[in-house]
Design a protein around this motif. Structure first.
Motif, short mmCIF file in Angstrom:
data_model
loop_
_atom_site.label_atom_id
_atom_site.label_comp_id
_atom_site.label_asym_id
_atom_site.label_seq_id
_atom_site.Cartn_x
_atom_site.Cartn_y
_atom_site.Cartn_z
N ALA A 253 12.26 10.54 -7.70
CA ALA A 253 12.83 11.85 -7.40
C ALA A 253 14.32 11.73 -7.12
O ALA A 253 15.13 12.51 -7.65
CB ALA A 253 12.11 12.48 -6.21
N THR B 180 10.82 14.60 -12.71
CA THR B 180 10.29 14.12 -11.43
C THR B 180 8.78 14.14 -11.44
O THR B 180 8.12 13.21 -10.99
CB THR B 180 10.81 15.00 -10.28
N THR B 181 8.20 15.21 -11.97
CA THR B 181 6.74 15.29 -11.99
C THR B 181 6.19 14.93 -13.36
O THR B 181 5.12 15.38 -13.74
CB THR B 181 6.25 16.69 -11.61
N ILE C 90 7.53 7.39 -5.90
CA ILE C 90 7.81 8.79 -6.22
C ILE C 90 9.13 9.22 -5.59
O ILE C 90 9.91 9.96 -6.19
CB ILE C 90 6.64 9.73 -5.81
N LEU C 91 9.41 8.69 -4.39
CA LEU C 91 10.69 9.04 -3.76
C LEU C 91 11.84 8.45 -4.55
O LEU C 91 12.87 9.10 -4.76
CB LEU C 91 10.71 8.54 -2.31
N PHE D 249 6.28 7.97 -13.94
CA PHE D 249 5.60 7.37 -12.80
C PHE D 249 4.50 6.41 -13.24
O PHE D 249 4.38 5.29 -12.73
CB PHE D 249 5.02 8.50 -11.94
N GLY D 250 3.72 6.85 -14.21
CA GLY D 250 2.62 6.01 -14.69
C GLY D 250 3.10 4.71 -15.28
O GLY D 250 2.53 3.65 -15.03
N TYR E 108 0.82 -1.22 0.00
CA TYR E 108 0.00 0.00 0.00
C TYR E 108 0.84 1.26 0.00
O TYR E 108 0.36 2.34 -0.30
CB TYR E 108 -0.98 0.00 1.19
N MET E 109 2.14 1.13 0.31
CA MET E 109 3.03 2.29 0.30
C MET E 109 3.66 2.52 -1.07
O MET E 109 4.56 3.33 -1.22
CB MET E 109 4.16 2.09 1.32
N CYS F 70 4.26 12.49 -15.51
CA CYS F 70 3.39 11.35 -15.25
C CYS F 70 3.80 10.14 -16.06
O CYS F 70 3.53 9.01 -15.67
CB CYS F 70 1.93 11.64 -15.57
N THR G 186 2.84 4.00 -3.91
CA THR G 186 2.88 5.34 -4.48
C THR G 186 4.00 6.18 -3.90
O THR G 186 4.80 6.77 -4.62
CB THR G 186 1.53 6.04 -4.23
N ILE G 187 4.05 6.21 -2.57
CA ILE G 187 5.03 7.08 -1.91
C ILE G 187 6.45 6.57 -2.16
O ILE G 187 7.38 7.33 -2.42
CB ILE G 187 4.68 7.20 -0.41
N ILE H 36 3.95 2.27 -12.55
CA ILE H 36 2.73 1.71 -11.93
C ILE H 36 2.10 0.68 -12.88
O ILE H 36 1.68 -0.40 -12.45
CB ILE H 36 1.72 2.83 -11.63
N LEU H 37 2.06 1.00 -14.17
CA LEU H 37 1.44 0.07 -15.13
C LEU H 37 2.20 -1.25 -15.18
O LEU H 37 1.60 -2.31 -15.25
CB LEU H 37 1.40 0.70 -16.52
#
Lengths: 190, 207, 197
Positions: A81, A110-111, A77-78, A116-117, A70-71, A113, A73-74, A120-121
């Motif tokens: 970054a 860093t930002t 992103i860290l 990051f996306g 569950y962590m 998507c 996402t965080i 996740i995919l």
């Protein structure tokens, strides 16, 4: 799912920019000039592949065994970054020529998507390590391809007369829609 | 105080309505607006994160050292994104499934980080909450507007909310014989639709 | 130097706070999330095979230990009598594991129904196992203590045409379910007594 399917799917059918809508801010922001578009595309290819691989390892060997899914996402992103920071420092010291080209785009990633996306995919599709590597590379190449094609079109738009309210981002989006339509033609391939 | 609370709130609704005026945070705008429901859900989730991250950033603005401020903002935002994910899984599971990857993506939404950096780190707590709420609701409204346009013409429906047993909304708005333009709910339609909406906003704004 | 220490302290405190908040939230919502996931992921299969139950099988569930693994068992009540258990087992398919929900009547060890839950088979062929009620309905009223095979392997389950591997996987999953059932039957009987009180 075979590797060929992943590659064609990643670059064309499920193009990360035009079919999955990830990374649209840099898509519209850096596509006004071919030069910046190429720089951004290179930076994304570089970071996306690295991030895809690293987040997969982090997920499989740390988050899952310790029941911290569950962590995700965080944690991701860290990782992204700090990865971007690290890549920036590394390039500055070791390959100044490449840094000069990518430098200003790296912090923006860093930002982004798309990076990051895509990570996740990869996890959501439960891909193996090799497939993650192939998929990340395909997504990154698809991103680069779409961005560079789009920049080419946009450079021409500046030369033509566009009605005032449609100018800039507005006509950009409509053009992106038409570009997306051409990528749609690959839909039947897989 | 240069601006009042209401001004900070209302500027997000029209003057600085995020997706149209600032052209920020476009990924969810394009990605989830195939139905009104998805648009509203995504907008509310973003508003939640925006308000709470603004609140925390504003209250810690004198403690956070400026050199690591972006890292701190990202930790704060990511925390609230995970909270949103957990809450949505517990209370709106179907919506969570539909929005999929776009919920964790709030963490890289330029609007959220942008507000933390440009507004909340320089203003008081109450003003920051008003700002977050305004921008968030403006974002929700834009998503809902684009969502209704696309769903109306692309699927001939307007779905406001789905519960496991029933659907709140209007089905077959134009009657059963209307042939929907499926172009609208697919990827290319999203770009064209948003582009034309932006054009209309420019027309209205340039008066 | 002081600035550096402050930076480290602030970052650490933030990270700890965030971790604490999240694990708190996680614990508070875990039970509800589990119910939601079961309801939407497994729920459709369970309601399809337990037609006419008088309870909510997802609410009436329990977990029992089967060696190392913990298995979830759903209870179905017919005419206010808890006599049916639903358990999930897996068989190896063409593109990964196929999950099968099997409902078993504890009174006479017969299968009440079966439904495919997860699969990553080629669309159109193996995926039909999920949508095609004809195939899985063959398991209905058979005894769970049998082992299941497709006709090509000398069994009596008619494979879906063009999807033999998937059909075999479903049979393997059903046989596996029988194995689990037999191993855990004493525990299951005990548990069902509690639901009949």
């Amino acid at each position: 799912m075979g590797y060929m399917e992943i590659i064609i799917g990643g670059i064309f059918v499920n193009n990360i920019l035009l079919a999955q809508f990830l990374g649209n801010c840099p898509f519209l922001g850096t596509s006004k000039k071919m030069e910046t578009a190429v720089g951004m595309a290179m930076a994304v290819v570089f970071v996306l592949v690295l991030a895809g691989v690293i987040t997969w390892l982090l997920y499989a060997f740390f988050l899952v065994p310790y029941k911290l899914v569950y962590m995700r996402t965080i944690a991701f992103i860290l990782v992204i970054a700090s990865l971007v920071q690290f890549v920036e420092m590394f390039l500055k010291k070791s390959i100044p020529a490449l840094y000069a080209g990518l430098g200003i785009f790296l912090p923006l990633i860093t930002t982004n998507c798309a990076v990051f996306g895509a990570c996740i995919l990869n996890i959501d599709k439960e891909l193996s390590f090799m497939k993650t590597l192939v998929q990340s590379t395909a997504y990154a190449m698809g991103f680069g391809l779409a961005l560079i094609l789009f920049a080419g079109v946009r450079e021409r738009i500046i030369l033509s007369r566009v009605p005032k309210p449609l100018q800039d981002t507005s006509i950009g989006l409509v053009t992106a829609g038409i570009l997306s339509l051409t990528f749609y033609a690959f839909k039947g391939m897989i | 105080m240069a601006k009042t609370l209401t001004q900070e709130f209302t500027k997000g609704l029209w003057e600085e309505i995020a997706p149209f005026r600032l052209v920020l945070g476009l990924c969810p705008v394009l990605g989830v607006t195939t139905t009104v429901e998805n648009g509203i859900g995504m907008g509310l989730a973003t508003t939640f994160v925006l308000v709470f991250s603004n609140l925390l950033v504003a209250s810690l603005r004198n403690i956070i050292p400026s050199k690591v401020r972006i890292a701190c903002f990202i930790i704060i935002i990511a925390t609230f994104v995970v909270v949103t994910e957990l809450l949505m899984q517990a209370f709106a599971y179907t919506l969570f499934l539909k929005l999929g990857v776009f919920i964790p993506l709030i963490v890289v939404n330029c609007i959220v980080l942008g507000r933390a950096e440009a507004f909340a780190s320089k203003n008081s707590i109450t003003l920051s909450i008003a700002d977050g709420l305004g921008i968030g609701i403006g974002f929700t409204l834009s998503l809902a507007a684009l969502g209704s346009l696309r769903e109306l013409f692309g699927a001939n429906n307007l779905t406001i909310w789905t519960t496991p047993t029933s659907v709140i909304g209007v089905q077959e708005v134009f009657g059963p014989h209307f042939q929907p333009f499926s172009f609208m709910v697919q990827a290319p339609g999203a770009f064209v639709c948003l582009g034309l909406m932006l054009c209309i906003m420019n027309l209205l704004g340039s008066k | 130097m002081r600035e550096l220490i402050k930076m480290v302290i602030v970052l650490t405190v933030l990270a700890v706070l965030s971790g604490g908040l999240l694990s708190g939230f996680r614990n508070a919502t875990a039970a509800r999330i589990e119910v939601q996931q079961l309801k939407f992921v497994k729920g459709p299969a369970i309601t399809a095979i337990l037609k006419g139950v008088s309870n909510d099988p997802i609410e009436d569930r329990f977990a029992i230990k089967d060696g190392e693994t913990e298995r979830k068992v759903f209870v179905g009540k017919f005419d206010d009598k808890a006599n049916t258990v639903v358990l999930e087992s897996f068989g190896k398919g063409y593109g990964g594991d196929i999950g099968l929900m099997v409902a078993i009547n504890m009174e006479d060890d017969t299968i009440v129904g079966a439904a495919v839950t997860t699969h990553s088979e080629t669309p159109g062929l193996g995926a039909r196992a999920k949508g095609d009620p004809g195939f899985v309905s063959q398991f209905k009223s058979l005894s769970i203590n049998d082992s299941f095979k497709v006709t090509a392997d000398g069994g009596r389950v008619n494979a879906m045409s063009g999807a033999t591997i998937t059909s075999r996987a479903v049979c393997a999953a059903a046989t596996e379910a029988g194995g689990i059932y037999q191993r855990m039957k004493p525990q299951l009987i005990e548990k069902l007594k509690e639901f009949n009180k």
